[in-house]
Design a protein around this motif. Structure first.
Motif, PDB file in Angstrom:
ATOM      1  N   LEU A 197       0.828  -1.204   0.000  1.00 16.50           N
ATOM      2  CA  LEU A 197       0.000   0.000   0.000  1.00 16.50           C
ATOM      3  C   LEU A 197       0.866   1.260   0.000  1.00 16.50           C
ATOM      4  CD1 LEU A 197      -2.740   1.474   0.290  1.00 16.50           C
ATOM      5  CD2 LEU A 197      -2.498   1.199   2.778  1.00 16.50           C
ATOM      6  N   ILE A 198       1.884   1.294   0.875  1.00 14.81           N
ATOM      7  CA  ILE A 198       2.748   2.473   0.960  1.00 14.81           C
ATOM      8  C   ILE A 198       3.461   2.708  -0.370  1.00 14.81           C
ATOM      9  CG2 ILE A 198       4.859   3.364   2.051  1.00 14.81           C
ATOM     10  CD1 ILE A 198       3.917   1.962   4.637  1.00 14.81           C
ATOM     11  N   GLU A 199       3.959   1.638  -0.981  1.00 16.79           N
ATOM     12  CA  GLU A 199       4.658   1.783  -2.258  1.00 16.79           C
ATOM     13  C   GLU A 199       3.706   2.177  -3.375  1.00 16.79           C
ATOM     14  OE1 GLU A 199       6.603  -1.966  -2.639  1.00 16.79           O
ATOM     15  OE2 GLU A 199       8.301  -1.393  -1.350  1.00 16.79           O
ATOM     16  N   ASP A 200       2.485   1.642  -3.366  1.00 20.25           N
ATOM     17  CA  ASP A 200       1.502   2.003  -4.392  1.00 20.25           C
ATOM     18  C   ASP A 200       1.082   3.464  -4.279  1.00 20.25           C
ATOM     19  OD1 ASP A 200       1.597  -0.554  -5.372  1.00 20.25           O
ATOM     20  OD2 ASP A 200      -0.247  -1.226  -4.378  1.00 20.25           O
ATOM     21  N   LEU A 201       1.104   3.997  -3.068  1.00 19.64           N
ATOM     22  CA  LEU A 201       0.726   5.390  -2.853  1.00 19.64           C
ATOM     23  C   LEU A 201       1.859   6.362  -3.206  1.00 19.64           C
ATOM     24  CD1 LEU A 201      -1.176   5.049   0.552  1.00 19.64           C
ATOM     25  CD2 LEU A 201      -2.196   5.480  -1.694  1.00 19.64           C
ATOM     26  N   GLY A 202       3.029   5.830  -3.522  1.00 22.03           N
ATOM     27  CA  GLY A 202       4.172   6.684  -3.848  1.00 22.03           C
ATOM     28  C   GLY A 202       5.071   6.966  -2.662  1.00 22.03           C
ATOM     29  N   GLY A 203       4.918   6.169  -1.592  1.00 22.77           N
ATOM     30  CA  GLY A 203       5.766   6.350  -0.423  1.00 22.77           C
ATOM     31  C   GLY A 203       7.019   5.488  -0.486  1.00 22.77           C
ATOM     32  N   TYR A 204       7.851   5.600   0.547  1.00 25.94           N
ATOM     33  CA  TYR A 204       9.118   4.879   0.598  1.00 25.94           C
ATOM     34  C   TYR A 204       9.321   4.288   1.989  1.00 25.94           C
ATOM     35  CZ  TYR A 204       9.998   7.737  -3.545  1.00 25.94           C
ATOM     36  OH  TYR A 204       9.903   8.360  -4.765  1.00 25.94           O
ATOM     37  N   ILE A 205       9.777   3.037   2.036  1.00 34.22           N
ATOM     38  CA  ILE A 205      10.141   2.394   3.296  1.00 34.22           C
ATOM     39  C   ILE A 205      11.604   2.707   3.581  1.00 34.22           C
ATOM     40  CG2 ILE A 205      10.240   0.236   4.583  1.00 34.22           C
ATOM     41  CD1 ILE A 205       7.425   0.929   3.728  1.00 34.22           C
ATOM     42  N   VAL A 206      11.862   3.441   4.636  1.00 37.95           N
ATOM     43  CA  VAL A 206      13.232   3.809   4.989  1.00 37.95           C
ATOM     44  C   VAL A 206      13.911   2.681   5.759  1.00 37.95           C
ATOM     45  CG1 VAL A 206      14.666   5.431   6.285  1.00 37.95           C
ATOM     46  CG2 VAL A 206      12.696   6.264   4.981  1.00 37.95           C
ATOM     47  N   GLN A 207      13.221   2.129   6.746  1.00 35.95           N
ATOM     48  CA  GLN A 207      13.760   1.015   7.525  1.00 35.95           C
ATOM     49  C   GLN A 207      12.639   0.051   7.863  1.00 35.95           C
ATOM     50  OE1 GLN A 207      16.651   1.586  10.761  1.00 35.95           O
ATOM     51  NE2 GLN A 207      16.698   3.759  10.257  1.00 35.95           N
ATOM     52  N   LYS A 208      12.987  -1.230   7.926  1.00 39.90           N
ATOM     53  CA  LYS A 208      12.040  -2.272   8.318  1.00 39.90           C
ATOM     54  C   LYS A 208      12.690  -3.115   9.400  1.00 39.90           C
ATOM     55  CE  LYS A 208       9.726  -6.443   6.572  1.00 39.90           C
ATOM     56  NZ  LYS A 208       9.469  -7.289   5.366  1.00 39.90           N
ATOM     57  N   HIS A 209      12.012  -3.224  10.545  1.00 41.73           N
ATOM     58  CA  HIS A 209      12.508  -4.026  11.656  1.00 41.73           C
ATOM     59  C   HIS A 209      11.475  -5.098  11.982  1.00 41.73           C
ATOM     60  CE1 HIS A 209      15.592  -0.970  12.403  1.00 41.73           C
ATOM     61  NE2 HIS A 209      14.632  -0.069  12.340  1.00 41.73           N
ATOM     62  N   MET A 210      11.931  -6.326  12.092  1.00 37.94           N
ATOM     63  CA  MET A 210      11.061  -7.423  12.511  1.00 37.94           C
ATOM     64  C   MET A 210      11.572  -7.940  13.842  1.00 37.94           C
ATOM     65  SD  MET A 210      10.182  -9.391   8.928  1.00 37.94           S
ATOM     66  CE  MET A 210       8.820 -10.256   9.695  1.00 37.94           C
ATOM     67  N   ILE A 211      10.760  -7.775  14.885  1.00 32.45           N
ATOM     68  CA  ILE A 211      11.127  -8.156  16.245  1.00 32.45           C
ATOM     69  C   ILE A 211      10.102  -9.167  16.733  1.00 32.45           C
ATOM     70  CG2 ILE A 211      11.663  -7.328  18.562  1.00 32.45           C
ATOM     71  CD1 ILE A 211      11.954  -4.507  17.275  1.00 32.45           C
ATOM     72  N   ALA A 212      10.522 -10.434  16.808  1.00 35.52           N
ATOM     73  CA  ALA A 212       9.611 -11.515  17.181  1.00 35.52           C
ATOM     74  C   ALA A 212       8.409 -11.502  16.242  1.00 35.52           C
ATOM     75  CB  ALA A 212       9.202 -11.390  18.649  1.00 35.52           C
ATOM     76  N   GLN A 213       7.216 -11.261  16.775  1.00 32.50           N
ATOM     77  CA  GLN A 213       6.004 -11.259  15.958  1.00 32.50           C
ATOM     78  C   GLN A 213       5.528  -9.850  15.612  1.00 32.50           C
ATOM     79  OE1 GLN A 213       4.629 -14.111  14.661  1.00 32.50           O
ATOM     80  NE2 GLN A 213       6.513 -14.964  15.517  1.00 32.50           N
ATOM     81  N   GLU A 214       6.400  -8.862  15.766  1.00 30.73           N
ATOM     82  CA  GLU A 214       6.037  -7.471  15.485  1.00 30.73           C
ATOM     83  C   GLU A 214       6.914  -6.929  14.360  1.00 30.73           C
ATOM     84  OE1 GLU A 214       4.954  -3.800  18.298  1.00 30.73           O
ATOM     85  OE2 GLU A 214       7.106  -4.193  18.236  1.00 30.73           O
ATOM     86  N   VAL A 215       6.330  -6.095  13.523  1.00 36.45           N
ATOM     87  CA  VAL A 215       7.079  -5.431  12.465  1.00 36.45           C
ATOM     88  C   VAL A 215       6.970  -3.923  12.665  1.00 36.45           C
ATOM     89  CG1 VAL A 215       5.117  -5.379  10.859  1.00 36.45           C
ATOM     90  CG2 VAL A 215       7.449  -5.273   9.967  1.00 36.45           C
ATOM     91  N   VAL A 216       8.078  -3.230  12.451  1.00 31.25           N
ATOM     92  CA  VAL A 216       8.129  -1.766  12.568  1.00 31.25           C
ATOM     93  C   VAL A 216       8.617  -1.214  11.236  1.00 31.25           C
ATOM     94  CG1 VAL A 216       9.100   0.210  13.789  1.00 31.25           C
ATOM     95  CG2 VAL A 216       8.612  -1.907  15.035  1.00 31.25           C
ATOM     96  N   LEU A 217       7.807  -0.362  10.620  1.00 30.04           N
ATOM     97  CA  LEU A 217       8.144   0.263   9.344  1.00 30.04           C
ATOM     98  C   LEU A 217       8.313   1.760   9.557  1.00 30.04           C
ATOM     99  CD1 LEU A 217       5.511  -1.504   7.036  1.00 30.04           C
ATOM    100  CD2 LEU A 217       7.879  -2.200   7.444  1.00 30.04           C
ATOM    101  N   GLN A 218       9.493   2.271   9.258  1.00 30.97           N
ATOM    102  CA  GLN A 218       9.729   3.708   9.278  1.00 30.97           C
ATOM    103  C   GLN A 218       9.729   4.173   7.829  1.00 30.97           C
ATOM    104  OE1 GLN A 218      13.409   3.893  11.425  1.00 30.97           O
ATOM    105  NE2 GLN A 218      12.423   3.681  13.416  1.00 30.97           N
ATOM    106  N   CYS A 219       8.856   5.092   7.499  1.00 36.46           N
ATOM    107  CA  CYS A 219       8.621   5.380   6.089  1.00 36.46           C
ATOM    108  C   CYS A 219       8.192   6.827   5.861  1.00 36.46           C
ATOM    109  CB  CYS A 219       7.567   4.421   5.519  1.00 36.46           C
ATOM    110  SG  CYS A 219       6.143   4.176   6.586  1.00 36.46           S
ATOM    111  N   PHE A 220       8.251   7.216   4.583  1.00 30.18           N
ATOM    112  CA  PHE A 220       7.692   8.481   4.104  1.00 30.18           C
ATOM    113  C   PHE A 220       6.465   8.152   3.263  1.00 30.18           C
ATOM    114  CE2 PHE A 220      12.077   9.786   4.858  1.00 30.18           C
ATOM    115  CZ  PHE A 220      11.904  11.027   5.468  1.00 30.18           C
TER     116      PHE A 220
END
Length: 312
Positions: free
Chosen positions: A21-44
């Protein structure tokens, strides 16, 4: 289209839908962290689509928060690597800005100790100037700070926030040359910042850093960059596949007006320059690709529109 920095936190289940969805909207994923069963996306993401991302992520137990420090690299400058200067509160501040999306680096000065002998060398100056902002952590004594500051700020071109033991009003009076931000009552102490009033002081430091960076973003907006640094990150990932094998944290570190590429300069600088963005326009045409003073990394500094007459 105005891109704003956010952080998405949610479960691993179906998180690829949020990425798409973020990429389709024209955004960018700066960092992706996967911690156990949680995901953290830092993005524009586009400003007008934040509520859409929040609505689609809610059924997936996802949470969207504003993260003004995403896409910035911060130098946390300690006067030395000795125990009375490091690790507290330097490490706590460095960790706190990371939680809000920034990439922080610790810089321990070789000769930051003492009002009579304090100084800054060329390498320290150049490393600090490769960041978006520098946070200087000073001691408790007004007279010492007053004598040190003109020396340890010599040649620093990036915005500076000063933290010290005296009150903010005292720092504003004694610090010469003038700097961009001040946070008082943060001197040297030998314990972790765990108490509520200490955590509030960390929030005050974040607020001051955010204020200074927002002012810097406004200055950049007056003469926009030829390309968004986050877009360059995607281009380099695609055109320079060796970056995928780098094991350092954040192999591509996004900055406000550039990018740090953690590949050897002599080997990969030409490949970065030749990487095509679109319609035959290469990175070398719209950015300066220079050697970093931090290890043997590459620094990409995006030129403003006024220098290139190109926007991609």
């Amino acid at each position: 289209m105005i891109l704003v920095p956010i952080t998405y936190k949610g479960g691993v289940y179906r998180h690829n839908e949020i990425i798409d969805l973020i990429e389709d909207l024209g955004g960018y994923i700066v960092q992706k962290h996967m911690i156990a069963q949680e995901v953290v996306l830092q993005c524009f993401v586009p400003k007008e689509d934040v509520e859409l991302i929040r609505a689609i992520g809610k059924p997936l137990a996802g949470e969207v928060t504003d993260s003004p420090l995403v896409g910035t690299e911060i130098a946390v400058v300690s006067m030395s690597l000795e125990i009375h200067h490091l690790p507290h509160p330097s490490c706590d501040i460095a960790e706190y800005v990371r939680r809000l999306g920034a990439k922080s680096n610790m810089v321990g000065m070789a000769r930051g100790v003492g009002k009579r002998i304090a100084g800054i060398n060329d390498e320290e100056r150049d490393v600090i100037n490769e960041h978006d902002i520098a946070v200087y952590l000073l001691g408790n004594f007004e007279h010492c700070i007053e004598k040190k500051m003109p020396v340890i700020l010599r040649g620093i071109e990036v915005p500076v926030v000063i933290c010290g033991g005296p009150d903010k009003e005292v720092l504003e009076r004694i610090v010469q040359p003038k700097v961009d931000g001040y946070v008082g009552n943060v001197g040297r102490f030998m314990h972790r910042t765990k108490e509520s009033e200490e955590l509030e002081k960390l929030d005050e430091i974040i607020a001051e850093i955010t204020r200074v960076l927002s002012k810097r973003r406004e200055e950049i907006a007056k003469d926009p960059l030829s390309v968004a640094p986050a877009r360059l990150m995607d281009v380099i990932r695609e055109k320079v596949p060796e970056i995928q094998y780098v094991t350092s944290p954040t192999p591509l570190t996004v900055q406000m007006a550039g990018l740090r590429v953690k590949l050897p300069y002599d080997t990969y600088a030409d490949a970065v320059r030749r990487a095509e963005i679109e319609d035959g326009i290469t990175i070398g045409e719209i950015a300066d690709v220079e050697p970093s003073r931090m290890r043997d990394y590459i620094i990409v500094r995006v030129k403003p529109f006024s220098e290139t007459n190109i926007v991609v």
